[in-house]
Design an enzyme around this catalytic site. Structure first.
Site, PDB file in Angstrom:
ATOM      1  CB  CYS A 133      -0.714   0.174   0.982  1.00  9.84           C
ATOM      2  SG  CYS A 133      -2.096  -1.498   1.336  1.00  9.84           S
ATOM      3  CG  HIS A 273      -3.151   3.479   2.918  1.00 14.59           C
ATOM      4  ND1 HIS A 273      -3.698   3.128   1.715  1.00 14.59           N
ATOM      5  CD2 HIS A 273      -3.380   2.122   3.532  1.00 14.59           C
ATOM      6  CE1 HIS A 273      -3.842   1.997   1.401  1.00 14.59           C
ATOM      7  NE2 HIS A 273      -3.631   1.159   2.717  1.00 14.59           N
ATOM      8  CG  ASN A 303      -6.681  -0.735   1.539  1.00 15.24           C
ATOM      9  OD1 ASN A 303      -5.966  -0.240   0.539  1.00 15.24           O
ATOM     10  ND2 ASN A 303      -6.244  -1.224   2.497  1.00 15.24           N
TER      11      ASN A 303
HETATM   12  O1  UT7 Z   1      -3.606  -1.168   3.688  1.00 18.53           O
HETATM   13  C1  UT7 Z   1      -3.439  -2.118   5.010  1.00 18.53           C
HETATM   14  C2  UT7 Z   1      -4.529  -3.095   4.870  1.00 18.53           C
HETATM   15  N1  UT7 Z   1      -5.309  -3.569   5.993  1.00 18.53           N
HETATM   16  C3  UT7 Z   1      -5.578  -2.778   7.165  1.00 18.53           C
HETATM   17  O2  UT7 Z   1      -5.461  -1.287   7.139  1.00 18.53           O
HETATM   18  C4  UT7 Z   1      -6.536  -3.272   8.213  1.00 18.53           C
HETATM   19  C5  UT7 Z   1      -6.259  -2.662   9.503  1.00 18.53           C
HETATM   20  N2  UT7 Z   1      -7.379  -3.187  10.533  1.00 18.53           N
HETATM   21  C6  UT7 Z   1      -8.750  -2.841  10.442  1.00 18.53           C
HETATM   22  O3  UT7 Z   1      -8.956  -1.941   9.689  1.00 18.53           O
HETATM   23  C7  UT7 Z   1      -9.266  -3.588  11.380  1.00 18.53           C
HETATM   24  O4  UT7 Z   1      -8.748  -4.405  12.109  1.00 18.53           O
HETATM   25  C8  UT7 Z   1     -10.864  -4.549  10.843  1.00 18.53           C
HETATM   26  C9  UT7 Z   1     -11.629  -3.515  10.189  1.00 18.53           C
HETATM   27  C10 UT7 Z   1     -10.115  -5.455   9.818  1.00 18.53           C
HETATM   28  C11 UT7 Z   1     -11.324  -5.104  11.894  1.00 18.53           C
HETATM   29  O5  UT7 Z   1     -11.885  -4.337  12.709  1.00 18.53           O
HETATM   30  P1  UT7 Z   1     -11.840  -4.795  14.300  1.00 18.53           P
HETATM   31  O6  UT7 Z   1     -12.349  -3.833  15.155  1.00 18.53           O
HETATM   32  O7  UT7 Z   1     -10.308  -4.811  14.459  1.00 18.53           O
HETATM   33  O8  UT7 Z   1     -12.555  -5.943  14.364  1.00 18.53           O
HETATM   34  P2  UT7 Z   1     -11.892  -7.545  14.929  1.00 18.53           P
HETATM   35  O9  UT7 Z   1     -11.157  -7.943  14.267  1.00 18.53           O
HETATM   36  O10 UT7 Z   1     -11.685  -7.321  16.445  1.00 18.53           O
HETATM   37  O11 UT7 Z   1     -13.273  -8.149  14.956  1.00 18.53           O
HETATM   38  C12 UT7 Z   1     -14.416  -7.984  15.907  1.00 18.53           C
HETATM   39  C13 UT7 Z   1     -15.594  -8.742  15.696  1.00 18.53           C
HETATM   40  C14 UT7 Z   1     -15.039 -10.285  15.621  1.00 18.53           C
HETATM   41  O12 UT7 Z   1     -15.949 -11.106  16.170  1.00 18.53           O
HETATM   42  P3  UT7 Z   1     -16.179 -11.759  17.548  1.00 18.53           P
HETATM   43  O13 UT7 Z   1     -14.775 -12.426  17.625  1.00 18.53           O
HETATM   44  O14 UT7 Z   1     -15.815 -10.581  18.608  1.00 18.53           O
HETATM   45  O15 UT7 Z   1     -17.395 -12.400  17.991  1.00 18.53           O
HETATM   46  C15 UT7 Z   1     -14.952 -10.669  14.439  1.00 18.53           C
HETATM   47  O16 UT7 Z   1     -15.431 -12.034  13.948  1.00 18.53           O
HETATM   48  O17 UT7 Z   1     -16.199  -8.557  14.303  1.00 18.53           O
HETATM   49  C16 UT7 Z   1     -16.091  -9.746  13.626  1.00 18.53           C
HETATM   50  N3  UT7 Z   1     -16.041  -9.426  12.093  1.00 18.53           N
HETATM   51  C17 UT7 Z   1     -17.034  -9.040  11.478  1.00 18.53           C
HETATM   52  N4  UT7 Z   1     -18.400  -9.078  11.661  1.00 18.53           N
HETATM   53  C18 UT7 Z   1     -19.413  -8.522  10.650  1.00 18.53           C
HETATM   54  C19 UT7 Z   1     -14.960  -9.329  11.392  1.00 18.53           C
HETATM   55  N5  UT7 Z   1     -15.285  -9.081  10.032  1.00 18.53           N
HETATM   56  C20 UT7 Z   1     -16.685  -8.976  10.293  1.00 18.53           C
HETATM   57  C21 UT7 Z   1     -17.354  -8.303   9.061  1.00 18.53           C
HETATM   58  N6  UT7 Z   1     -18.827  -8.465   9.572  1.00 18.53           N
HETATM   59  N7  UT7 Z   1     -17.052  -8.365   7.964  1.00 18.53           N
END
Ligand code: UT7
Length: 346
Positions: A133, A273, A303
């Protein structure tokens, strides 16, 4: 081990020509996104997710998907033609063509060579930049160094991605984040004060395992089994990436400001970004800049990796959001880890 390269415009001599180092300006920008839109509602019919979750956790509402048969180089060429038109140059004047991408048309030859053929940049040396990225700002830094030291005069820099070709559409943790598109800029020495005034690039190979694609390279060539195991798709530890992104972008922004001798109050627009609105807000908060100075278009495109700041720069330019004389801070982060920041006087 941390490795960083920092360059600042200084009145030095080029080791190759013994001429004074030159200042570098962006003389044209362009961008392209595919027509097809995939909304959060569409995604909620594909995986267990919802518009509410995606919007509140990321700020993304929709993303663009390349058409069947539309390659990274096709999108790159479309963005490039617009940048060339705005720069009022002939493609034949381009002597270096850089494409930053994590989704090249093929492992080789370089996607830049495909773009060269498509736009008729027959006098350019062509190569791809692999910095995920952060690639567009890495390419901008390389372009600036080549122009500054008199080895090249007119450089076309492109960030282009077809991320949906390496998206695991069964992984709700990652598939909601990505989209396709391309952005381009033409750089040239212009002899005025306007242009690139400070750049910083850096990497940390300790974190190669938090954002990567394990399959498709020489370590894990494509086989039917590997494809079935989704190895040729993006693998990401979202929370860890989030944490590293905030720290790396914050430090990179501060370095570029320090080198330019500017403070955050001098910046008219930050183009970060476009990965997650919460990351952008955290950076604004910690830099002490109001969120209305942060350029955001991830709600429409998601993204798009190396294309993201390139598309955003073109939109900020064409919409008048950035004006002549404005200081613009671009700051990015990507797999590798890689990070980069650039300050432009527009
Ligand atoms: O260019 C660089 C590329 N990548 C990035 O920049 C990614 C950086 N990270 C992020 O943007 C965030 O970490 C995410 C958007 C990927 C995830 O957000 P988060 O607030 O860190 O969520 P999490 O991974 O802690 O997940 C929270 C909950 C989980 O459920 P439980 O375990 O609490 O029951 C996940 O399973 O949300 C669940 N979850 C979803 N639910 C609905 C994860 N993805 C989804 C989804 N829809 N798409």
């Amino acid at each position: 081990m941390r490795f960083a390269v920092t360059m600042k415009r200084q009145p030095r001599l080029s080791p190759r020509s013994n001429k004074a180092l030159r200042t570098v300006s962006i003389i044209g920008t362009g961008s392209y996104v595919p027509e097809k839109i995939l909304t959060n509602a569409d995604l909620s019919r594909m995986v267990d997710t919802s518009d509410e979750w995606i919007t509140t956790r990321t700020g993304i509402k929709e993303r663009r998907i390349a058409a069947k048969g539309e390659d990274t180089s096709d999108m790159a060429a479309k963005a490039a033609r617009k940048a060339i038109e705005q720069a009022k140059i002939s493609p034949k004047e381009i002597d270096l063509l850089l494409v930053a991408t994590a989704t090249p048309d093929m492992l080789f030859p370089a996607t830049a060579c495909f773009v060269q053929k498509k736009i008729g940049a027959t006098n350019a040396a062509c190569l791809d930049i692999s910095a995920a990225c952060a690639g567009f700002l890495f390419a901008l830094e390389i372009a600036q160094q080549f122009i500054t030291s008199h080895t090249h005069d007119t450089v076309l820099v492109i960030g282009a991605e077809k991320l949906t070709s390496i998206t695991n559409w069964t992984d709700r943790n990652s598939c909601v984040l990505f989209g396709d598109g391309a952005g381009a800029a033409v750089l040239r020495h212009r002899g005025s004060a306007h242009g690139v005034i400070s750049t910083h690039i850096g990497s940390d190979g300790q974190y190669t395992d938090i954002l990567f694609m394990p399959g498709g390279g020489s370590r894990c060539p494509i086989t039917r089994e590997n494809v079935d195991m989704h190895l040729a798709t993006i693998h990401m530890s979202g929370k860890e990436v989030y944490k590293q992104a905030v720290t790396a972008m914050l430090n990179a922004a501060k370095k570029a400001l320090d080198q330019a001798g500017l403070s955050i109050e001098d910046i008219a627009c930050v183009i970060p970004h476009q990965a997650n609105l919460r990351i952008i807000e955290a950076i604004a908060d910690r830099l002490g800049i109001s969120s209305d100075k942060m350029f955001v278009n991830l709600d429409r495109y998601g993204n798009t990796s190396a294309a993201a700041v390139a598309i955003a720069l073109d939109e900020a330019n064409r919409s008048g959001r950035i004006k002549r004389g404005d200081y613009v801070l671009m700051v990015v982060f990507g797999g590798g880890l890689t990070w980069a920041s650039t300050i432009l006087e527009w």
